[in-house]
Design a protein around this motif. Structure first.
Motif, PDB file in Angstrom:
ATOM      1  N   UNK A  15       2.119   7.133   8.142  1.00  0.00           N
ATOM      2  CA  UNK A  15       2.958   7.799   7.141  1.00  0.00           C
ATOM      3  C   UNK A  15       3.204   9.252   7.526  1.00  0.00           C
ATOM      4  N   UNK A  16       2.215   9.929   8.060  1.00  0.00           N
ATOM      5  CA  UNK A  16       2.418  11.306   8.543  1.00  0.00           C
ATOM      6  C   UNK A  16       3.510  11.338   9.624  1.00  0.00           C
ATOM      7  N   UNK A  17       3.432  10.408  10.563  1.00  0.00           N
ATOM      8  CA  UNK A  17       4.468  10.327  11.613  1.00  0.00           C
ATOM      9  C   UNK A  17       5.839  10.078  10.987  1.00  0.00           C
TER      10      UNK A  17
ATOM     11  N   UNK B 250       0.871  -1.173   0.000  1.00  0.00           N
ATOM     12  CA  UNK B 250       0.000   0.000   0.000  1.00  0.00           C
ATOM     13  C   UNK B 250       0.910   1.227   0.000  1.00  0.00           C
ATOM     14  N   UNK B 251       0.553   2.217  -0.819  1.00  0.00           N
ATOM     15  CA  UNK B 251       1.432   3.363  -1.020  1.00  0.00           C
ATOM     16  C   UNK B 251       0.689   4.665  -0.739  1.00  0.00           C
ATOM     17  N   UNK B 252       1.065   5.338   0.344  1.00  0.00           N
ATOM     18  CA  UNK B 252       0.559   6.688   0.605  1.00  0.00           C
ATOM     19  C   UNK B 252       1.398   7.613  -0.270  1.00  0.00           C
ATOM     20  N   UNK B 253       0.757   8.213  -1.262  1.00  0.00           N
ATOM     21  CA  UNK B 253       1.483   8.990  -2.265  1.00  0.00           C
ATOM     22  C   UNK B 253       1.031  10.442  -2.272  1.00  0.00           C
ATOM     23  N   UNK B 254       2.003  11.327  -2.464  1.00  0.00           N
ATOM     24  CA  UNK B 254       1.718  12.759  -2.576  1.00  0.00           C
ATOM     25  C   UNK B 254       2.162  13.261  -3.938  1.00  0.00           C
ATOM     26  N   UNK B 255       1.326  14.120  -4.518  1.00  0.00           N
ATOM     27  CA  UNK B 255       1.637  14.783  -5.782  1.00  0.00           C
ATOM     28  C   UNK B 255       1.305  16.260  -5.610  1.00  0.00           C
TER      29      UNK B 255
ATOM     30  N   UNK C 201       8.018   2.294   4.691  1.00  0.00           N
ATOM     31  CA  UNK C 201       7.748   2.888   5.996  1.00  0.00           C
ATOM     32  C   UNK C 201       7.772   1.810   7.075  1.00  0.00           C
ATOM     33  N   UNK C 202       7.001   0.751   6.872  1.00  0.00           N
ATOM     34  CA  UNK C 202       6.899  -0.325   7.861  1.00  0.00           C
ATOM     35  C   UNK C 202       6.136  -1.497   7.260  1.00  0.00           C
TER      36      UNK C 202
END
Length: 145
Positions: free
Chosen positions: A138-140, A21-26, A76-77
């Protein structure tokens, strides 16, 4: 009942990991996707193919679900989802990644119907008992870097 557990990287054998799973920012905003069969938002990701390493799973899924053509991936983990419904206990393990997406191309015609950029986690989630915990983790992670 669902329970989310987080584990440090390299503490669980990679062959036990079923998905990425990928928390992605654009452009400073979070990418969430909408599956063709659902009306809710979810974090890009998916199941690992046979003989595929988990980093390749993350890279493939990010492209297939968002059209991302230029990006970095940072593990991340490891996380697990424990479920105990009607006395039937299951636990599934996956890898959580963070990605900074630099370029989005055309969305491939697979299972995703739409992508959208959000400033924060959206309200209408496909997995509301799981996704907020992944988002927070992910924020942490990025705030420590």
């Amino acid at each position: 009942m669902l329970k989310i557990n987080f584990h440090k990287l390299n503490t669980i054998k990679e062959d036990k990991l079923l998905f990425a799973v990928i928390m992605a920012k654009f452009n400073g905003r979070w990418i969430y996707v909408k599956h063709k069969k659902r009306q809710t938002w979810e974090i890009p990701g998916g199941h690992r193919e046979p003989n595929e390493n988990i980093d390749d799973t993350a890279s493939r899924e990010l492209f297939e679900e968002t059209g991302a053509t230029e990006f970095n991936l940072t593990p991340v983990c490891i996380y697990s989802v424990e479920s105990d419904q009607a006395g039937d206990y299951t636990e599934s393990l996956g890898a959580l990644f963070y990605s900074g997406v630099k370029a989005l191309g055309k969305l491939p015609d697979f299972e995703i119907n739409e992508i959208k950029l959000f400033d924060d986690i959206p309200n209408e989630l496909t997995y509301p008992l799981i996704q907020p915990f992944l988002h927070k983790k992910v924020l942490e992670f990025i705030n420590k870097v």
